[in-house]
Design an enzyme around this catalytic site. Structure first.
Site, PDB file in Angstrom:
ATOM      1  N   HIS A   1       0.774  -1.165   0.040  1.00  4.87           N
ATOM      2  CA  HIS A   1       0.164   0.213   0.730  1.00  4.87           C
ATOM      3  C   HIS A   1       0.816   1.075  -0.360  1.00  4.87           C
ATOM      4  O   HIS A   1       1.837   1.409   1.080  1.00  4.87           O
ATOM      5  CB  HIS A   1      -0.703  -0.133   1.223  1.00  4.87           C
TER       6      HIS A   1
ATOM      7  N   ASP B   1       0.658   4.245   1.559  1.00  8.59           N
ATOM      8  CA  ASP B   1       2.022   4.739   2.535  1.00  8.59           C
ATOM      9  C   ASP B   1       2.979   4.158   3.560  1.00  8.59           C
ATOM     10  O   ASP B   1       3.466   4.410   3.847  1.00  8.59           O
ATOM     11  CB  ASP B   1       1.069   4.789   4.019  1.00  8.59           C
TER      12      ASP B   1
END
Length: 305
Positions: free
Chosen positions: A65, A67
């Site tokens: 992901h 982030d």
């Protein structure tokens, strides 16, 4: 002098805030530098924290992901720009190989450094050439494949000064005993077991995006320093479960059951501008030391037991 500390580069979850950068955690462990989950902006956060690319020896990505990985292109290119002289080992889920390749080669640059890829197919030991510790990955529970990491230092042996004196060991004889495990003194053999005591090795655990599962407890077991996501508060436990995350209370209960010494909460949702609730919630379940991570903070590994 050896140095063991966590340098916090970012503490936000999916959405950064004015005060929280995307994820990034640099573990300094003696001569090693393990960079976990370099999110967007990690290279600049390292500059602000006084951390250099040359100090990175390993990169570990829990999952793909954004982030947790969008800072990888800048970090990789900085490693090459600075001509880091040692190999850098990179660990990441094998199912995200295509993402790793895209990030590693996101734009044109001149490769000068060696980055050794170690895709992870399942839980178990990881290759850690040259490391004074064992490194392993444990599968977690998230909407995409995610792994946590644990670093384990082997137990050592500490020589007891009073026993050395009792047996008349001093100077060069002590050096022989340390190197060879035994030494002849006044016609008798003294072994290192007779004058030593076990010095427990230290443990570090990194638990990022996951809902509660067996892997969380396995990683946390006996950790001197546990870095663990606490995206939500218990009032939003249903959201945490739905999106594959933990609450501060869940993280604290895991830490208490696992005998953790220092608990570091991080990866906070932007819905919580004030983190006092995370500290209060965790403190209800864990009576050890709790650190609510802040960007650019330094968290030392606790002294040996």
């Amino acid at each position: 002098m050896s140095q063991r500390e966590l340098v916090v580069l970012g503490t936000a979850s999916q959405v950064p805030t004015r005060h929280r950068n995307h994820n990034g955690y640099l573990l300094r462990w003696d001569g090693e530098g393990l960079l976990f989950d370099p999110g967007e902006g990690t290279q600049r956060q390292m500059l602000l924290a006084g951390a250099s690319a040359t100090g990175i020896t390993r990169i570990a990505v829990s999952h793909f992901h954004g982030d947790h990985c969008l800072g990888l292109p800048g970090v990789v290119q900085r490693i090459n720009l600075d001509r880091v002289p040692h190999p850098v080992d990179a660990y990441y889920p094998a199912s995200g190989q295509v993402f790793f390749e895209r990030l590693r080669h996101a734009s044109a640059y001149h490769p000068t450094a060696e980055i050794r890829e170690h895709p992870i197919a399942g839980s178990g030991p990881l290759p850690a050439p040259g490391a004074p510790f064992a490194l392993e990955a444990v599968r977690l529970s998230h909407p995409v494949e995610s792994f946590g990491y644990r670093l384990t230092e082997p137990d050592g042996l500490r020589l007891r000064p009073e026993r050395l004196r009792e047996l008349g060991l001093r100077g060069p004889a002590v050096g022989v005993l340390q190197r060879e495990g035994r030494v002849e003194v006044d016609g008798r053999t003294v072994t290192v077991e007779q004058v030593g005591e076990v010095r427990p090795g230290q443990r570090f655990a990194f638990v990022m995006d996951t809902r509660l599962c067996d892997g969380v407890a396995e990683l946390a077991e006996g950790a001197d320093l546990l870095v663990i996501e606490s995206t939500f508060l218990d009032q939003d436990a249903a959201l945490a479960e739905e999106h594959g995350h933990l609450t501060a209370a869940q993280a604290a209960r895991v830490a208490a059951a696992a005998g953790v010494r220092r608990l570091v909460l991080t990866h906070f949702s932007q819905r919580y501008p004030d983190l006092a609730g995370h500290l209060a919630e965790a403190a209800r379940h864990f009576d050890g030391e709790i650190v609510v991570a802040e960007d650019l903070a330094r968290v030392p590994v606790p002294p040996r037991r």
